[in-house]
Design an enzyme around this catalytic site. Structure first.
Site, PDB file in Angstrom:
ATOM      1  N   HIS A 191     -15.964   2.141  -4.190  1.00  0.00           N
ATOM      2  CA  HIS A 191     -14.794   1.462  -3.880  1.00  0.00           C
ATOM      3  C   HIS A 191     -14.761   0.409  -2.193  1.00  0.00           C
ATOM      4  O   HIS A 191     -13.951  -0.001  -2.461  1.00  0.00           O
ATOM      5  CB  HIS A 191     -13.695   2.689  -2.976  1.00  0.00           C
ATOM      6  CG  HIS A 191     -12.260   3.201  -3.264  1.00  0.00           C
ATOM      7  ND1 HIS A 191     -11.927   3.006  -4.195  1.00  0.00           N
ATOM      8  CD2 HIS A 191     -11.660   3.252  -1.776  1.00  0.00           C
ATOM      9  CE1 HIS A 191     -10.283   3.874  -4.221  1.00  0.00           C
ATOM     10  NE2 HIS A 191     -10.593   3.238  -2.792  1.00  0.00           N
ATOM     11  N   ASP A 203     -17.959   4.036  -8.179  1.00  0.00           N
ATOM     12  CA  ASP A 203     -17.160   4.258  -7.179  1.00  0.00           C
ATOM     13  C   ASP A 203     -16.335   6.139  -7.404  1.00  0.00           C
ATOM     14  O   ASP A 203     -16.642   6.222  -8.215  1.00  0.00           O
ATOM     15  CB  ASP A 203     -15.877   3.673  -7.692  1.00  0.00           C
ATOM     16  CG  ASP A 203     -14.584   3.719  -6.208  1.00  0.00           C
ATOM     17  OD1 ASP A 203     -14.635   4.869  -5.422  1.00  0.00           O
ATOM     18  OD2 ASP A 203     -13.213   2.917  -6.543  1.00  0.00           O
ATOM     19  N   TYR A 255       0.538  -1.006  -0.232  1.00  0.00           N
ATOM     20  CA  TYR A 255      -0.158  -0.190   0.244  1.00  0.00           C
ATOM     21  C   TYR A 255       0.471   1.300   0.104  1.00  0.00           C
ATOM     22  O   TYR A 255       1.022   2.128  -1.053  1.00  0.00           O
ATOM     23  CB  TYR A 255      -0.902  -0.065   1.208  1.00  0.00           C
ATOM     24  CG  TYR A 255      -2.077   0.683   1.357  1.00  0.00           C
ATOM     25  CD1 TYR A 255      -3.109   0.764   0.225  1.00  0.00           C
ATOM     26  CD2 TYR A 255      -1.848   2.201   1.620  1.00  0.00           C
ATOM     27  CE1 TYR A 255      -3.602   1.820   0.366  1.00  0.00           C
ATOM     28  CE2 TYR A 255      -2.653   3.461   2.097  1.00  0.00           C
ATOM     29  CZ  TYR A 255      -4.005   2.982   1.643  1.00  0.00           C
ATOM     30  OH  TYR A 255      -4.665   4.472   0.706  1.00  0.00           O
ATOM     31  N   SER A 314      -6.549   0.893  -4.294  1.00  0.00           N
ATOM     32  CA  SER A 314      -6.574   2.535  -4.241  1.00  0.00           C
ATOM     33  C   SER A 314      -4.899   3.344  -4.493  1.00  0.00           C
ATOM     34  O   SER A 314      -4.413   2.820  -5.715  1.00  0.00           O
ATOM     35  CB  SER A 314      -7.414   2.763  -2.485  1.00  0.00           C
ATOM     36  OG  SER A 314      -7.760   3.629  -2.633  1.00  0.00           O
TER      37      SER A 314
END
Length: 696
Positions: free
Chosen positions: A669, A634, A470, A550
């Protein structure tokens, strides 16, 4: 089925004297027929490929089997009862229950004394309406709950009588990221919301956050404005009321910045009317110079977890009657480990520290002195904890990669931890193990990484590896239980999680080392993870897959275009891709503190353009098999990012490996996604990877 070719046009923008082409700008328009037809054709092509994979149905069946176990959330006390969520296993949404605290809980029949408060599965036939926010009144008799449709961040607030199971008629709209603060007299609550559509320009729909007072049983049109700052339209305000009911506090935030502010004022007495209130908010902390997380209070003394002059975090006390910095008291000094969170239970501080990306837990007295360490089952994470300042206990939910979420209860009277609820997963972890390794990044920085795999692993240089990362927004990747890694390990794969810079694994300095002009460090850390695994004999490049979502989607996309030779497969989920325009869509402007703004700053344009995945795809390069995933509704990371990236990669790809775009419909999302959609989505990912690596 042949993939549709996207039309290229002549759209060009100028950034600080440079002409930048954007030939797929039209794919940003969700409502355009051409966009919808192209997206649908892309998705049909992807579906045809995924549905034809021989292993997919087996994977789906096994995934369904493994996820079908009872799931419990951490109990929170409200009034004289606990509230918690429960899912039998395959229900699309978890159900909300309350249970009297005084009742002796049955291990064999844990729901025997519980009463159902709300079943979100009754709100829609397909589970796409989710419960996204709950706030009980102090005595537990009333509940405000938020619902969201198709994964949207927007929610509507409803109010339920808990005992009767009926709702008040009013519905509160235009809410997103809303805090809810019930007054202790049950007369109503404060909440934050955004402007009514049409009352501000469309680009400001997620600006001008305001706090309103809602009196129970009245329409939203009669709500009273409690606080606004029209001079600072980008600030957000989340209200909460202290446990003693005396203070209304506003957490003041700017996008996703870690630095926040805090305002407060006394709560009105029962006979006072918010409409005639003359009390103004005191701006106790208004410099946005650090993170200040409210932990609790003793009257006018407020306790905060902060990283001010302490990147690893510390605990301080501020006397609001003497609020100047020179009067602040340090209760618990900064440690070598990072202070992850703190709360008050039984008039003690309970703290979780993070050591090399896994948690430790301690109890301290109110004066800050150390009392005891709480022993945890293994290397892992505390994913939730609850307790009350006047309570006699606290709960915590512990998990790890091979250890499903398990709830423990600590009682202060006998000073011991007891098992509250043991999760009974259908996965047998005895043949698997998790290890932690450390590897050097490009600049020599030591980066931790967790590896999960079957015992007896042979370092033959041929093991399939799935690396997850991430690296952003101060978010730490601590160990957690998930079905996809388990299924991957069952297939003989290694599941790796790299703790990249940009997170909070080593405090705010670690975060800052992976943001703005330092963002390339995050990609270097991730690239180095794959290189290290290859050098150590775990695998080789054609057997390495990377996955992220993301901001993690940005991560894997950037690494894909920078090092396409290093990977055998890429799974890019709901990604941020166009770094020059991301801030123009929905809540994208919230992220400028993390990424920068290419329009406003020539300096920021330079480093953002240098790594922006959309602008660094190279013509004629043979890219590895790539699955790009988005959702049609989203409204956090808009699907235009994924569409433009897919079109650009497909056009430029000089190899024969496929580039797919998968579109999830009636989804956002990821928040509140029903179990059926989770199963389908994860089965597609695993099938894609198994097919690519010829696993069976």
């Amino acid at each position: 089925m042949k993939q549709p070719v996207a039309r290229r046009d002549g759209t060009v923008d100028e950034y600080h004297g440079r002409q930048i082409a954007d030939p797929y700008r039209w794919l940003e328009d969700d409502t355009a027929v051409e966009t919808q037809e192209w997206s649908q054709a892309q998705h049909q092509c992807t579906r045809a490929y995924l549905d034809a994979i021989p292993m997919r149905e087996h994977i789906k069946a096994r995934y369904t089997e493994l996820i079908d176990y009872p799931k419990w959330s951490t109990p929170y006390q409200v009034g004289d009862s606990y509230h918690f969520f429960y899912n039998t296993g395959l229900q699309n949404q978890s159900l909300l229950y309350i249970e009297p605290k005084q009742v002796q809980r049955s291990r064999e029949h844990p729901l025997a004394s519980a009463r159902l408060v709300l079943d979100p599965n009754t709100l829609s036939a397909d589970g796409t309406v989710a419960l996204t926010n709950i706030a009980f009144s102090k005595d537990g008799s009333l509940l405000t709950y938020g619902t969201s449709q198709s994964g949207s961040d927007w929610q509507e607030l409803h109010i339920r009588r808990v005992v009767e199971g009926t709702d008040y008629p009013e519905v509160l709209k235009w809410c997103k990221f809303s805090g809810i603060a019930w007054r202790h007299d049950n007369s109503g609550f404060y909440y934050n919301r955004f402007p009514e559509p049409g009352s501000v320009p469309a680009e400001d729909q997620s600006n001008f956050s305001t706090v309103y007072w809602h009196r129970l049983g009245t329409p939203q049109s009669e709500d009273v404005l409690a606080f606004e700052r029209p001079d600072a339209k980008e600030l957000g305000f989340s209200p909460f009321i202290t446990d003693d009911g005396k203070y209304l506090i506003l957490n003041v935030w700017h996008g996703t910045d870690a630095q926040n502010r805090l305002y407060y004022r006394p709560v009105l007495s029962a006979h006072e009317d918010e409409a005639t209130n003359t009390q103004s908010f005191v701006r106790l902390l208004d410099e946005a110079d650090a993170s200040y997380q409210f932990v609790g209070n003793d009257g006018a003394t407020f306790y905060f977890q902060t990283d001010l002059q302490a990147p690893h975090g510390r605990l301080i006390a501020i006397d609001t009657e003497q609020p100047e910095c020179e009067h602040w008291r340090e209760l618990i000094a900064e440690q070598e480990d990072v202070l992850a969170f703190a709360f008050v239970a039984h008039q003690h501080f309970v703290l979780a520290y993070m050591h090399d990306a896994h948690h430790k837990m301690q109890v301290h007295r109110k004066d800050g002195s150390f009392l005891r360490q709480i022993e945890l089952p293994m290397l892992g994470s505390i994913i939730d904890a609850s307790g009350r300042p006047d309570g006699d206990e606290f709960f915590f939910n512990f998990t790890s990669y091979l250890y499903p979420p398990t709830i423990f209860r600590y009682t202060f009277a006998d000073e011991k931890v007891e098992l509250w609820h043991q999760t009974e997963s259908k996965f047998d972890p005895s043949n698997y193990e998790t290890t932690q390794v450390f590897y050097p990044s490009k600049d020599g920085t030591r980066v931790p990484m967790f590896l999960t795999y079957k015992k007896g692993l042979t370092l033959n240089g041929n093991n399939p590896v799935l690396i997850y990362g991430y690296g952003g927004f101060d978010i730490s990747m601590t160990p957690g239980f998930s079905i996809t890694p388990l299924l991957w390990a069952e297939q003989g794969g290694i599941y790796a999680v790299a703790n990249l810079r940009g997170g909070n694994e080593y405090g705010e300095e670690w975060h800052e080392a992976g943001m703005l002009e330092h963002k390339q460090n995050v990609f270097d850390d991730f690239i180095a993870a794959a290189e290290w695994l290859i050098e150590q004999g775990y695998t080789h490049a054609s057997r390495v897959a990377i996955m992220g979502g993301s901001n993690g989607g940005l991560l894997v996309a950037a690494c894909l275009v920078q090092r396409p030779d290093l990977y055998g497969a890429v799974v890019c989920r709901v990604p941020v891709i166009d770094m020059l325009r991301y801030h123009k869509f929905t809540v994208g402007r919230y992220w400028t503190g993390e990424y920068g703004n290419a329009e406003q700053s020539a300096e920021q344009f330079a480093f953002m353009y240098a790594y922006s995945p959309l602008h660094n795809v190279r013509e004629g390069v043979a890219y590895p098999p790539t699955l790009i995933m988005t959702a049609d509704t989203d409204d956090r990371v808009v699907p235009g990012h994924a569409r433009k990236f897919a079109a650009t990669l497909q056009q430029a790809n000089g190899g024969e490996k496929p580039i797919f775009l998968r579109v999830e419909f009636k989804a956002g999302h990821g928040m509140g996604k029903p179990t059926t959609k989770v199963i389908d989505e994860e089965s597609d990912i695993l099938a894609f990877l198994c097919q690519t690596f010829d696993l069976s």
